[in-house]
Design a protein around this motif. Structure first.
Motif, mmCIF file in Angstrom:
data_model
loop_
_atom_site.group_PDB
_atom_site.id
_atom_site.type_symbol
_atom_site.label_atom_id
_atom_site.label_comp_id
_atom_site.label_asym_id
_atom_site.label_seq_id
_atom_site.Cartn_x
_atom_site.Cartn_y
_atom_site.Cartn_z
ATOM 1 N N LEU A 30 -2.555 1.042 -5.439
ATOM 2 C CA LEU A 30 -2.286 2.375 -4.901
ATOM 3 C C LEU A 30 -2.051 2.342 -3.398
ATOM 4 O O LEU A 30 -1.204 3.083 -2.877
ATOM 5 N N LEU A 31 -2.757 1.475 -2.696
ATOM 6 C CA LEU A 31 -2.534 1.322 -1.260
ATOM 7 C C LEU A 31 -1.111 0.852 -0.989
ATOM 8 O O LEU A 31 -0.418 1.376 -0.104
ATOM 9 N N HIS A 32 -0.634 -0.123 -1.747
ATOM 10 C CA HIS A 32 0.720 -0.633 -1.559
ATOM 11 C C HIS A 32 1.763 0.426 -1.928
ATOM 12 O O HIS A 32 2.814 0.522 -1.272
ATOM 13 N N TYR A 33 1.499 1.212 -2.963
ATOM 14 C CA TYR A 33 2.439 2.272 -3.327
ATOM 15 C C TYR A 33 2.544 3.290 -2.189
ATOM 16 O O TYR A 33 3.643 3.762 -1.856
ATOM 17 N N ARG A 34 1.406 3.611 -1.605
ATOM 18 C CA ARG A 34 1.388 4.573 -0.499
ATOM 19 C C ARG A 34 2.157 4.018 0.701
ATOM 20 O O ARG A 34 2.930 4.749 1.348
ATOM 21 N N ARG A 35 1.954 2.760 0.993
ATOM 22 C CA ARG A 35 2.630 2.167 2.150
ATOM 23 C C ARG A 35 4.131 2.027 1.916
ATOM 24 O O ARG A 35 4.922 2.188 2.841
ATOM 25 N N MET A 36 4.540 1.714 0.677
ATOM 26 C CA MET A 36 5.970 1.660 0.408
ATOM 27 C C MET A 36 6.590 3.038 0.551
ATOM 28 O O MET A 36 7.671 3.207 1.135
ATOM 29 N N ALA A 37 5.916 4.056 0.026
ATOM 30 C CA ALA A 37 6.423 5.419 0.134
ATOM 31 C C ALA A 37 6.535 5.855 1.593
ATOM 32 O O ALA A 37 7.432 6.634 1.945
ATOM 33 N N ALA A 38 5.659 5.321 2.441
ATOM 34 C CA ALA A 38 5.697 5.634 3.870
ATOM 35 C C ALA A 38 6.709 4.784 4.630
ATOM 36 O O ALA A 38 6.815 4.880 5.849
ATOM 37 N N ARG A 39 7.461 3.950 3.918
ATOM 38 C CA ARG A 39 8.515 3.115 4.497
ATOM 39 C C ARG A 39 7.968 2.054 5.446
ATOM 40 O O ARG A 39 8.627 1.686 6.430
ATOM 41 N N ASN A 40 6.785 1.557 5.176
ATOM 42 C CA ASN A 40 6.264 0.428 5.937
ATOM 43 C C ASN A 40 7.138 -0.781 5.634
ATOM 44 O O ASN A 40 7.245 -1.196 4.476
ATOM 45 N N TRP A 53 11.200 8.315 -1.779
ATOM 46 C CA TRP A 53 10.129 7.966 -2.697
ATOM 47 C C TRP A 53 8.800 8.550 -2.218
ATOM 48 O O TRP A 53 8.349 8.257 -1.116
ATOM 49 N N THR A 54 8.161 9.361 -3.058
ATOM 50 C CA THR A 54 6.799 9.799 -2.797
ATOM 51 C C THR A 54 5.833 8.824 -3.467
ATOM 52 O O THR A 54 6.228 8.001 -4.316
#
Length: 267
Positions: A30-40, A53-54
């Motif tokens: 879930l941390l990685h999904y959040r960071r991908m959605a934030a365009r890290n 992507w949300t």
């Protein structure tokens, strides 16, 4: 080793936790999904994703394409990879590799998981070379600096026997990487030389993302905490993503490798 039948390989994948109930923590996913959605950038793997992507979008894609637990309230504990999705993707990957072999296409292979996945790539590289494909090895020795907990460190592109690209440090140790920069450097060299251009990339992490972003047919592997390649597949930039735990002891991938080779007509 004889190639296993699909049902036999499914049982092996579940038994070794390559798929099924896997050891990757849900909270890490879930941390990685959040960071991908934030365009890290570290979690985008070199892909320029067009969709907004949300975090929920990423989870839904990972449920569909990887088989993680669908419940958004499952926040802690282990997660899952659907072994049937793994097998479906292995078949599609084998089909594309088989087409490359029949057409004698130039190919490039690279891994961000040298400690575990290298033998898989080496077997594929060897079989493709025997079939008449050119296994490209550009930019050997190209180096750049990365930031670590201990400061700036050099990394350089090296090739394992067979022609599999990976990263090595100044002391000759290979390293895990998400970075897309090495594949971007390899493709820049090939473009500048106006020579061979790969028709197929077999890769993972940023190596795969950069190849797909460059418009190369790309097939590869991704864990359930690596959503970018699945998002890239949803956007049509990555051809095949095989969901699996990419951190298992390397010998456990041997039956999967034989399955791939047989599917590709290379065994």
């Amino acid at each position: 080793m004889a190639a296993p039948e699909r049902a036999e390989l499914r049982a092996h994948l579940v038994r070794t936790m390559i798929a099924g109930d896997v050891a990757t923590p849900r909270q890490n996913n879930l941390l990685h999904y959040r960071r991908m959605a934030a365009r890290n950038p570290y979690y985008l793997f070199g892909l320029d994703l067009k969709r907004a992507w949300t975090e929920r979008d990423v989870l839904e894609a990972m449920v569909e394409r990887c088989g993680v637990v669908a419940d958004p309230l499952h926040l802690y504990g282990d997660d899952t990879i659907d072994p049937d999705l793994t097998l479906d993707a292995l078949e599609a990957m084998g089909d594309r590799i088989g087409r490359a072999a029949r057409r004698r296409e130039p190919v490039v292979l690279a891994t961000g998981h040298p400690a575990t996945l290298t033998p898989v790539y080496q077997a594929l590289a060897g079989a493709l070379r025997e079939a008449g494909c050119r296994v490209l090895t550009p930019s050997a020795g190209w180096s750049y600096e990365i930031e670590t907990y201990y400061g700036s460190e050099p990394r350089r592109i090296v090739y394992a026997p067979g022609g599999v690209a990976m990263l090595e440090d100044a002391d000759g140790r290979t390293h895990h990487t998400h970075d897309s920069a090495p594949m971007e450097a390899m493709l820049a060299e090939l473009a500048a030389e106006s020579g061979d251009w790969p028709d197929l990339a077999i890769a993972d992490h940023g190596w795969a993302g950069a190849a797909g972003e460059a418009g190369i047919d790309t097939v590869g592997f991704a864990d359930c905490n690596d959503p970018a390649l699945f998002a890239g597949a949803a956007e049509g930039k990555i051809d095949v993503v095989v969901p699996l735990d990419d951190g298992i002891s390397s010998h456990h991938y041997a039956p999967m490798t034989e399955f791939l080779l047989e599917r590709a007509g290379l065994s």
